[in-house]
Write a protein that holds these residues in place. Structure first.
Motif, PDB file in Angstrom:
ATOM      1  N   VAL A 142       8.688  -0.407  -2.212  1.00 22.38           N
ATOM      2  CA  VAL A 142       7.838  -1.560  -1.916  1.00 22.38           C
ATOM      3  C   VAL A 142       6.968  -1.212  -0.722  1.00 22.38           C
ATOM      4  CG1 VAL A 142       7.829  -3.957  -1.131  1.00 22.38           C
ATOM      5  CG2 VAL A 142       9.492  -3.228  -2.835  1.00 22.38           C
ATOM      6  N   ALA A 143       5.688  -1.522  -0.810  1.00 24.81           N
ATOM      7  CA  ALA A 143       4.759  -1.228   0.285  1.00 24.81           C
ATOM      8  C   ALA A 143       4.573  -2.469   1.159  1.00 24.81           C
ATOM      9  CB  ALA A 143       3.414  -0.794  -0.283  1.00 24.81           C
ATOM     10  N   PRO A 144       4.307  -2.253   2.447  1.00 30.91           N
ATOM     11  CA  PRO A 144       4.025  -3.402   3.317  1.00 30.91           C
ATOM     12  C   PRO A 144       2.683  -4.030   2.959  1.00 30.91           C
ATOM     13  CG  PRO A 144       3.656  -1.347   4.498  1.00 30.91           C
ATOM     14  CD  PRO A 144       4.250  -0.980   3.169  1.00 30.91           C
ATOM     15  N   LEU A 145       2.549  -5.303   3.268  1.00 25.97           N
ATOM     16  CA  LEU A 145       1.275  -5.990   3.071  1.00 25.97           C
ATOM     17  C   LEU A 145       0.304  -5.476   4.124  1.00 25.97           C
ATOM     18  CD1 LEU A 145       2.719  -9.559   2.490  1.00 25.97           C
ATOM     19  CD2 LEU A 145       1.844  -7.981   0.755  1.00 25.97           C
ATOM     20  N   GLU A 146      -0.807  -4.932   3.683  1.00 22.99           N
ATOM     21  CA  GLU A 146      -1.718  -4.194   4.561  1.00 22.99           C
ATOM     22  C   GLU A 146      -2.170  -5.002   5.768  1.00 22.99           C
ATOM     23  OE1 GLU A 146      -3.020  -0.724   5.625  1.00 22.99           O
ATOM     24  OE2 GLU A 146      -2.121  -0.964   3.652  1.00 22.99           O
ATOM     25  N   PHE A 147      -2.437  -6.290   5.604  1.00 26.71           N
ATOM     26  CA  PHE A 147      -2.979  -7.091   6.701  1.00 26.71           C
ATOM     27  C   PHE A 147      -1.936  -7.383   7.798  1.00 26.71           C
ATOM     28  CE2 PHE A 147      -1.234 -10.191   3.805  1.00 26.71           C
ATOM     29  CZ  PHE A 147      -0.731 -11.202   4.613  1.00 26.71           C
ATOM     30  N   LEU A 148      -0.665  -6.999   7.553  1.00 22.11           N
ATOM     31  CA  LEU A 148       0.384  -7.212   8.546  1.00 22.11           C
ATOM     32  C   LEU A 148       0.909  -5.906   9.149  1.00 22.11           C
ATOM     33  CD1 LEU A 148       2.466 -10.028   6.807  1.00 22.11           C
ATOM     34  CD2 LEU A 148       0.963 -10.273   8.793  1.00 22.11           C
ATOM     35  N   THR A 149       0.175  -4.818   8.948  1.00 27.91           N
ATOM     36  CA  THR A 149       0.691  -3.514   9.396  1.00 27.91           C
ATOM     37  C   THR A 149       0.142  -3.062  10.748  1.00 27.91           C
ATOM     38  OG1 THR A 149      -1.025  -2.368   8.129  1.00 27.91           O
ATOM     39  CG2 THR A 149       1.125  -2.694   7.049  1.00 27.91           C
ATOM     40  N   ALA A 150      -0.607  -3.907  11.427  1.00 27.15           N
ATOM     41  CA  ALA A 150      -1.118  -3.524  12.746  1.00 27.15           C
ATOM     42  C   ALA A 150       0.047  -3.233  13.696  1.00 27.15           C
ATOM     43  CB  ALA A 150      -1.991  -4.645  13.313  1.00 27.15           C
ATOM     44  N   THR A 151      -0.135  -2.248  14.549  1.00 27.41           N
ATOM     45  CA  THR A 151       0.915  -1.840  15.483  1.00 27.41           C
ATOM     46  C   THR A 151       1.374  -3.012  16.342  1.00 27.41           C
ATOM     47  OG1 THR A 151       0.031   0.402  15.537  1.00 27.41           O
ATOM     48  CG2 THR A 151       1.485  -0.240  17.348  1.00 27.41           C
ATOM     49  N   MET A 152       0.438  -3.834  16.816  1.00 26.98           N
ATOM     50  CA  MET A 152       0.794  -4.969  17.673  1.00 26.98           C
ATOM     51  C   MET A 152       1.705  -5.954  16.937  1.00 26.98           C
ATOM     52  SD  MET A 152       0.817  -6.300  20.576  1.00 26.98           S
ATOM     53  CE  MET A 152      -0.358  -5.301  21.447  1.00 26.98           C
ATOM     54  N   ILE A 153       1.433  -6.185  15.663  1.00 28.43           N
ATOM     55  CA  ILE A 153       2.273  -7.096  14.880  1.00 28.43           C
ATOM     56  C   ILE A 153       3.686  -6.530  14.765  1.00 28.43           C
ATOM     57  CG2 ILE A 153       2.668  -8.028  12.556  1.00 28.43           C
ATOM     58  CD1 ILE A 153      -0.360  -8.360  12.302  1.00 28.43           C
ATOM     59  N   GLN A 154       3.791  -5.251  14.519  1.00 29.90           N
ATOM     60  CA  GLN A 154       5.117  -4.652  14.385  1.00 29.90           C
ATOM     61  C   GLN A 154       5.860  -4.613  15.721  1.00 29.90           C
ATOM     62  OE1 GLN A 154       4.446  -1.013  12.099  1.00 29.90           O
ATOM     63  NE2 GLN A 154       4.879  -2.217  10.263  1.00 29.90           N
ATOM     64  N   LEU A 155       5.151  -4.412  16.817  1.00 27.62           N
ATOM     65  CA  LEU A 155       5.788  -4.453  18.133  1.00 27.62           C
ATOM     66  C   LEU A 155       6.285  -5.866  18.452  1.00 27.62           C
ATOM     67  CD1 LEU A 155       3.492  -2.110  20.259  1.00 27.62           C
ATOM     68  CD2 LEU A 155       5.793  -1.648  19.379  1.00 27.62           C
ATOM     69  N   ILE A 156       5.501  -6.861  18.075  1.00 22.91           N
ATOM     70  CA  ILE A 156       5.955  -8.252  18.238  1.00 22.91           C
ATOM     71  C   ILE A 156       7.225  -8.459  17.416  1.00 22.91           C
ATOM     72  CG2 ILE A 156       5.397 -10.663  17.682  1.00 22.91           C
ATOM     73  CD1 ILE A 156       2.456  -9.955  18.423  1.00 22.91           C
ATOM     74  N   GLY A 157       7.256  -7.875  16.219  1.00 21.29           N
ATOM     75  CA  GLY A 157       8.449  -7.960  15.383  1.00 21.29           C
ATOM     76  C   GLY A 157       9.669  -7.366  16.062  1.00 21.29           C
ATOM     77  N   VAL A 158       9.506  -6.211  16.705  1.00 18.24           N
ATOM     78  CA  VAL A 158      10.629  -5.577  17.410  1.00 18.24           C
ATOM     79  C   VAL A 158      11.110  -6.473  18.541  1.00 18.24           C
ATOM     80  CG1 VAL A 158      11.307  -3.623  18.860  1.00 18.24           C
ATOM     81  CG2 VAL A 158       9.954  -3.227  16.781  1.00 18.24           C
ATOM     82  N   VAL A 159      10.171  -7.022  19.307  1.00 19.17           N
ATOM     83  CA  VAL A 159      10.537  -7.913  20.422  1.00 19.17           C
ATOM     84  C   VAL A 159      11.296  -9.136  19.897  1.00 19.17           C
ATOM     85  CG1 VAL A 159       9.614  -9.457  22.207  1.00 19.17           C
ATOM     86  CG2 VAL A 159       8.684  -7.146  21.945  1.00 19.17           C
ATOM     87  N   LEU A 160      10.799  -9.731  18.810  1.00 19.13           N
ATOM     88  CA  LEU A 160      11.476 -10.901  18.236  1.00 19.13           C
ATOM     89  C   LEU A 160      12.875 -10.546  17.739  1.00 19.13           C
ATOM     90  CD1 LEU A 160       8.611 -12.648  16.217  1.00 19.13           C
ATOM     91  CD2 LEU A 160       9.712 -13.477  18.307  1.00 19.13           C
TER      92      LEU A 160
END
Length: 199
Positions: A70-88
């Motif tokens: 399964v591939a990630p949804l392209e519009f949610l793959t920005a590094t900042m979004i993923q870093l926010i995910g790690v923090v959460l």
């Protein structure tokens, strides 16, 4: 980032379920696991089974992205979004452990209708009535941002729905029955999941 999500899931499971259950057993002689309530097909049963299913679907979302199925949804793959995910996700793990610790001997997974536990309403439980579930949702939202595929997002939605069901159909009726006026007063002053929202 899928490897990061997998590591965080393992940490959450090891600490939030494994370590907490072991600690509960050493303290009380019980692991705290009460299982799924209600008869098969009932709302109580669906809430419990849905909760387990949400966890499994969430893990599947991580595994499927890790293996490239399964591939990630392209519009949610920005590094900042993923870093926010790690923090959460990290915040969700920490908040879960704090809330579980403050619940003390009353901590349970599931409800045994014949059992009476103390009503915890201090610490983080003075801010919201269900801080463990709130923390779990923060963790799950973080994972869904780290591996933003359709399966992980569906798992978050399923977890949100089943937690709502578990709280409204299983836990709140049980607590109202066991603690009566004291619980109703607690509900009147304390929001369900988010401070300031949902008294």
């Amino acid at each position: 980032m899928a490897v990061t999500a997998l590591v965080l899931c393992v940490i959450f499971g090891a600490l939030g379920f494994g370590w907490r259950s072991l600690r509960q057993y050493r303290t009380t002689g019980s692991t705290g696991f009460r299982g799924v309530s209600g008869r098969p097909g009932s709302l109580e049963w669906l809430a419990g089974v849905g909760f387990v299913a949400a966890i499994l679907v969430g893990l599947a979302g991580v595994a499927l992205q890790l293996t490239g199925i399964v591939a990630p949804l392209e519009f949610l793959t920005a590094t900042m979004i993923q870093l926010i995910g790690v923090v959460l996700a990290v915040a969700g793990i920490g908040a879960t452990l704090v809330a579980q610790n403050q619940m003390g001997a009353s901590w349970r997974i599931g409800v045994d209708a014949s059992e009476t536990t103390a009503l915890v309403h201090t610490g983080v439980f003075a801010l919201v009535r269900n801080p463990i579930f709130t923390a779990m949702l923060v963790f799950a939202a973080g994972i869904a941002l780290i591996v933003p595929n359709i399966v992980a997002l569906a798992a978050f939605a399923l977890l949100l729905g089943t937690i709502e069901g578990q709280v409204r159909v299983v836990e709140e009726p049980y607590l109202a029955r066991v603690h009566g006026v004291g619980y109703r007063e607690y509900c009147a002053r304390t929001p369900r999941f988010v401070p300031g929202i949902g008294r």
